[in-house]
Write a protein that holds these residues in place. Structure first.
Motif, PDB file in Angstrom:
ATOM      1  N   TYR A 192     -57.973 112.140 -17.685  1.00  0.00           N
ATOM      2  CA  TYR A 192     -58.195 112.500 -16.336  1.00  0.00           C
ATOM      3  C   TYR A 192     -59.567 112.888 -15.766  1.00  0.00           C
ATOM      4  O   TYR A 192     -59.950 112.562 -14.551  1.00  0.00           O
ATOM      5  CB  TYR A 192     -57.093 113.508 -15.938  1.00  0.00           C
ATOM      6  CG  TYR A 192     -55.787 112.985 -15.826  1.00  0.00           C
ATOM      7  CD1 TYR A 192     -55.202 112.444 -14.647  1.00  0.00           C
ATOM      8  CD2 TYR A 192     -55.031 113.237 -16.797  1.00  0.00           C
ATOM      9  CE1 TYR A 192     -53.678 112.021 -14.646  1.00  0.00           C
ATOM     10  CE2 TYR A 192     -53.618 112.545 -16.842  1.00  0.00           C
ATOM     11  CZ  TYR A 192     -53.067 111.951 -15.546  1.00  0.00           C
ATOM     12  OH  TYR A 192     -51.755 111.372 -15.451  1.00  0.00           O
ATOM     13  N   TYR A 193     -60.396 113.461 -16.568  1.00  0.00           N
ATOM     14  CA  TYR A 193     -61.711 113.376 -16.238  1.00  0.00           C
ATOM     15  C   TYR A 193     -62.459 112.082 -15.842  1.00  0.00           C
ATOM     16  O   TYR A 193     -63.242 111.912 -14.805  1.00  0.00           O
ATOM     17  CB  TYR A 193     -62.688 114.270 -17.200  1.00  0.00           C
ATOM     18  CG  TYR A 193     -62.199 115.757 -17.070  1.00  0.00           C
ATOM     19  CD1 TYR A 193     -62.308 116.540 -15.931  1.00  0.00           C
ATOM     20  CD2 TYR A 193     -62.036 116.364 -18.296  1.00  0.00           C
ATOM     21  CE1 TYR A 193     -62.197 117.617 -15.996  1.00  0.00           C
ATOM     22  CE2 TYR A 193     -61.892 117.771 -18.595  1.00  0.00           C
ATOM     23  CZ  TYR A 193     -61.626 118.572 -16.934  1.00  0.00           C
ATOM     24  OH  TYR A 193     -61.538 119.773 -17.120  1.00  0.00           O
ATOM     25  N   LYS A 194     -62.015 111.084 -16.690  1.00  0.00           N
ATOM     26  CA  LYS A 194     -62.576 109.662 -16.535  1.00  0.00           C
ATOM     27  C   LYS A 194     -61.879 109.074 -15.358  1.00  0.00           C
ATOM     28  O   LYS A 194     -62.902 108.189 -14.702  1.00  0.00           O
ATOM     29  CB  LYS A 194     -62.253 109.045 -17.870  1.00  0.00           C
ATOM     30  CG  LYS A 194     -63.285 109.439 -19.165  1.00  0.00           C
ATOM     31  CD  LYS A 194     -62.884 108.515 -20.356  1.00  0.00           C
ATOM     32  CE  LYS A 194     -63.911 108.902 -21.481  1.00  0.00           C
ATOM     33  NZ  LYS A 194     -63.505 108.351 -22.658  1.00  0.00           N
ATOM     34  N   LYS A 195     -61.008 109.365 -15.166  1.00  0.00           N
ATOM     35  CA  LYS A 195     -60.027 108.851 -13.747  1.00  0.00           C
ATOM     36  C   LYS A 195     -60.894 109.358 -12.604  1.00  0.00           C
ATOM     37  O   LYS A 195     -61.187 108.802 -11.630  1.00  0.00           O
ATOM     38  CB  LYS A 195     -58.866 109.269 -13.580  1.00  0.00           C
ATOM     39  CG  LYS A 195     -57.842 108.481 -14.489  1.00  0.00           C
ATOM     40  CD  LYS A 195     -56.116 108.784 -14.115  1.00  0.00           C
ATOM     41  CE  LYS A 195     -55.321 107.672 -14.994  1.00  0.00           C
ATOM     42  NZ  LYS A 195     -53.973 108.172 -14.593  1.00  0.00           N
ATOM     43  N   ALA A 196     -61.332 110.503 -12.673  1.00  0.00           N
ATOM     44  CA  ALA A 196     -62.117 111.244 -11.453  1.00  0.00           C
ATOM     45  C   ALA A 196     -63.586 110.662 -11.286  1.00  0.00           C
ATOM     46  O   ALA A 196     -63.895 110.257 -10.477  1.00  0.00           O
ATOM     47  CB  ALA A 196     -62.233 112.740 -11.728  1.00  0.00           C
TER      48      ALA A 196
END
Length: 651
Positions: free
Chosen positions: A235-239
């Protein structure tokens, strides 16, 4: 109006294309005009608009000043809706500097809105949106003092109010708060669901990308606290995928790469960890992100401590301590003390451990103090409400007593008026009976006069037939006898006089026959009374008259009271003509049209200007009588053109 003078300045103050100084100047001018207005709802609305603009322009002192003015006006005119909003604005002012005062003001606003809900004083749609904002602010304060259960309950109520209002702008904030509360309560699955909802509602706003980035960061935080580092990394990478947006929001970009590096560190994935930490720190330094600096410094300190490089770790921990003190971030200061106690020499480490214990204890006490103060605020507010309820109950008893006395007084008045009405009705009935009796007396008198006239006619008829006619017949027979005996040359002359006597006899017989014959129809009595009245009065006043009665009117079926009223109307009208009209003639007609009797009285007098003549008792009496018969009356007159009185009554 002065209100119209204010609007152009408010439009300029709200125009974001203008400079801040220009907008502030227009707000000053707008208030200068508004201050001359009376304290009322319109002025309060203007002051509120001015207050709101100062908040948007981040001039918090002016915001507080004008909100205090709004509070005074709202209190003086009893506007509870606006009063609640002034409490809310006060909460906003103190939200970052004095948590107790902020909570107290938000709670005061909440209690006003709660009273509206419970008493159903107003339509909820009028205040639901503002009520929702108060609830979410209270929820965030409760979360800050670790009262997570209360925060969760307040947030759910806030969502209900926003949905009721139809304005869903703050739902993203509500679900974000629920996500954070659920994370602290270790309800991780619920926390993720709430943050996903926050992203969905964010799509309905103008800041879709911002809400998506924040939502993914928050979900990454949930998985990080849960220990699910792979999901956190995902999810950090999605951000991070929102590159265009993150180019403009460097602080958030630094936060993502710092947290992503920290997740890698926690999962023992050391690839590019120090460089990512340093990169995040450099960005935060370059943009002076004082709130983000302690986090980067602590992460670097933890990393170097793990690498057994205590001196470097201590360096970053000291910097983290100073940065935390600068922004008064106790949570990160506590973490800095913990790190320093672990990486500093024994005596120095012991001092930091002691500081850690003292700070931790003080934070626990402060948290407990906040909760106690909040509980006391709730208690005092509820106690005040109970007192107000008691006063309100006493006022209700007083109102009921006043209402009871008023009802008794009203009942007494109604009874008195009813008695008066009964007396008036009895008087009217007696008056009606008197009028009917007068009519019957007039009719009886007329019948007696008519009977006497008939008897006199019969006597005259007999006298003419038996007396005068007999004597004339004897004279004629004597003259016939003379003619038969005499021959003196006067026979022709005597024959002429004999024929003349025969003609006189025929006329006397006709007169005698007419006098002895009944010529009145069944309804002649009433018409005769009226005609006699007209004839007698006009004769006395030496005035010509014409009287006409429609043969289609069956006076026998007409109510006696109506006959009396029509008789009196004619009488009153004739008296007016004799007194004022200077007329030479008058015409009186009865007509029958569409089941109505129409009476017309027309004179050729001097008339009058109806606009300049105040109606006297006579005209009022005529109008009153016509009204009693459910009829209509019209007075038509022009100066030097006579007067016409038209009356129409249903049979």
């Amino acid at each position: 109006m002065k209100v119209n003078l204010i609007k152009p300045h408010m439009d300029l103050a709200q125009d974001k294309s203008k400079s801040s100084s220009e907008r502030l100047n227009n707000l000053e001018i707008a208030y200068g005009i508004a201050s001359t207005l009376e304290d009322n709802a319109d002025k309060l609305e203007i002051i509120f608009d001015i207050t709101t603009e100062y908040y948007r322009l981040k001039d918090l002192e002016k915001f507080k000043k004008f909100n205090d003015k709004s509070f005074e006006i709202a209190s003086s005119i009893g506007d509870s809706i606006r009063l609640a909003k002034t409490y809310f604005y006060n909460g906003l002012y103190y939200r970052k500097t004095d948590l107790n005062t902020a909570f107290k003001n938000f709670y005061e606003a909440k209690e006003i809105y709660t009273a509206f809900d419970e008493n159903k004083i107003r339509d909820q749609s009028e205040y639901a949106y503002d009520y929702g904002k108060v609830l979410i602010d209270l929820a965030q304060i409760s979360r800050r003092v670790n009262d997570y259960t209360e925060s969760e309950a307040l947030t759910i109520r806030a969502i209900q109010k926003f949905e009721l209002s139809g304005n869903l702008r703050y739902l993203t904030l509500c679900y974000t708060n629920l996500g954070r509360v659920s994370r602290y309560l270790e309800k991780y699955d619920e926390a993720v669901e709430y943050h996903l909802k926050s992203i969905e509602y964010g799509k309905k706003t103008e800041k879709t990308t911002l809400h998506a980035v924040v939502g993914y960061i928050n979900i990454g935080e949930v998985y990080k606290y849960q220990g699910n580092y792979d999901k956190a990394r995902e999810y950090y990478k999605k951000a991070l995928a929102y590159k265009s947006y993150l180019k403009t929001d460097r602080g958030r970009y630094a936060s993502i790469i710092d947290n992503l590096a920290y997740v890698n560190f926690l999962s023992n994935d050391s690839d590019s960890i120090p460089s990512s930490f340093h990169k995040a720190l450099a960005i935060r330094d370059s943009i002076n992100d004082v709130k983000g600096l302690p986090s980067s410094l602590i992460h670097l300190s933890e990393y170097y401590k793990f690498q057994n490089e205590d001196s470097i770790s201590r360096l970053f921990a000291n910097r983290a301590k100073d940065a935390s003190l600068e922004i008064n971030s106790n949570e990160e200061l506590l973490k800095s003390y913990q790190l320093l106690s672990e990486v500093s020499p024994s005596e120095e480490g012991l001092e930091y451990a002691q500081k850690y214990i003292v700070l931790n204890d003080s934070l626990i006490k402060e948290e407990r103090s906040f909760r106690d103060k909040f509980a006391r605020i709730r208690f005092e507010t509820e106690e005040k409400e109970q007192q107000l309820t008691a006063i309100s109950r006493e006022n209700q008893y007083l109102i009921f007593a006043i209402l009871g006395l008023s009802v008794l007084f009203l009942l007494g008045y109604v009874i008195f008026r009813q008695q008066q009405s009964n007396k008036e009705l009895l008087f009217e009935q007696k008056q009606q009976q008197s009028n009917q009796e007068i009519y019957r007396l007039l009719l009886s008198q007329q019948l007696k006069l008519e009977e006497g006239r008939k008897m006199e006619q019969h006597r005259m008829s007999e006298e003419l037939h038996d007396g005068v006619l007999g004597r004339l017949f004897g004279v004629r027979l004597s003259l016939d006898g003379i003619n038969q005996r005499a021959n003196d040359g006067f026979t022709d002359a005597r024959n002429k006089y004999i024929e003349e006597l025969k003609s006189i006899e025929r006329e006397i017989r006709l007169i005698s026959h007419d006098l002895g014959t009944e010529t009145l129809s069944p309804d002649i009595a009433y018409v005769d009374v009226v005609e006699s009245l007209v004839s007698d009065l006009c004769t006395v006043h030496k005035m010509e008259f014409e009287f006409a009665n429609d043969e289609n009117i069956d006076w026998e079926v007409v109510d006696d009271q109506k006959k009396v009223n029509l008789f009196r109307i004619i009488q009153e009208s004739l008296q007016n003509i004799f007194k004022h009209a200077k007329a030479k003639s008058v015409k009186i007609n009865f007509d029958y049209v569409d089941d109505k009797i129409n009476l017309t009285i027309l004179d050729d007098g001097i008339g009058f200007k109806s606009s300049k003549v105040k109606r006297g008792i006579g005209l009022k009496n005529i109008t009153s009588r016509v009204t009693q018969m459910n009829g209509v009356v019209d007075f038509i007159s022009n100066q030097d053109a006579g007067t016409k009185v038209s009356v129409g009554i249903p049979i």
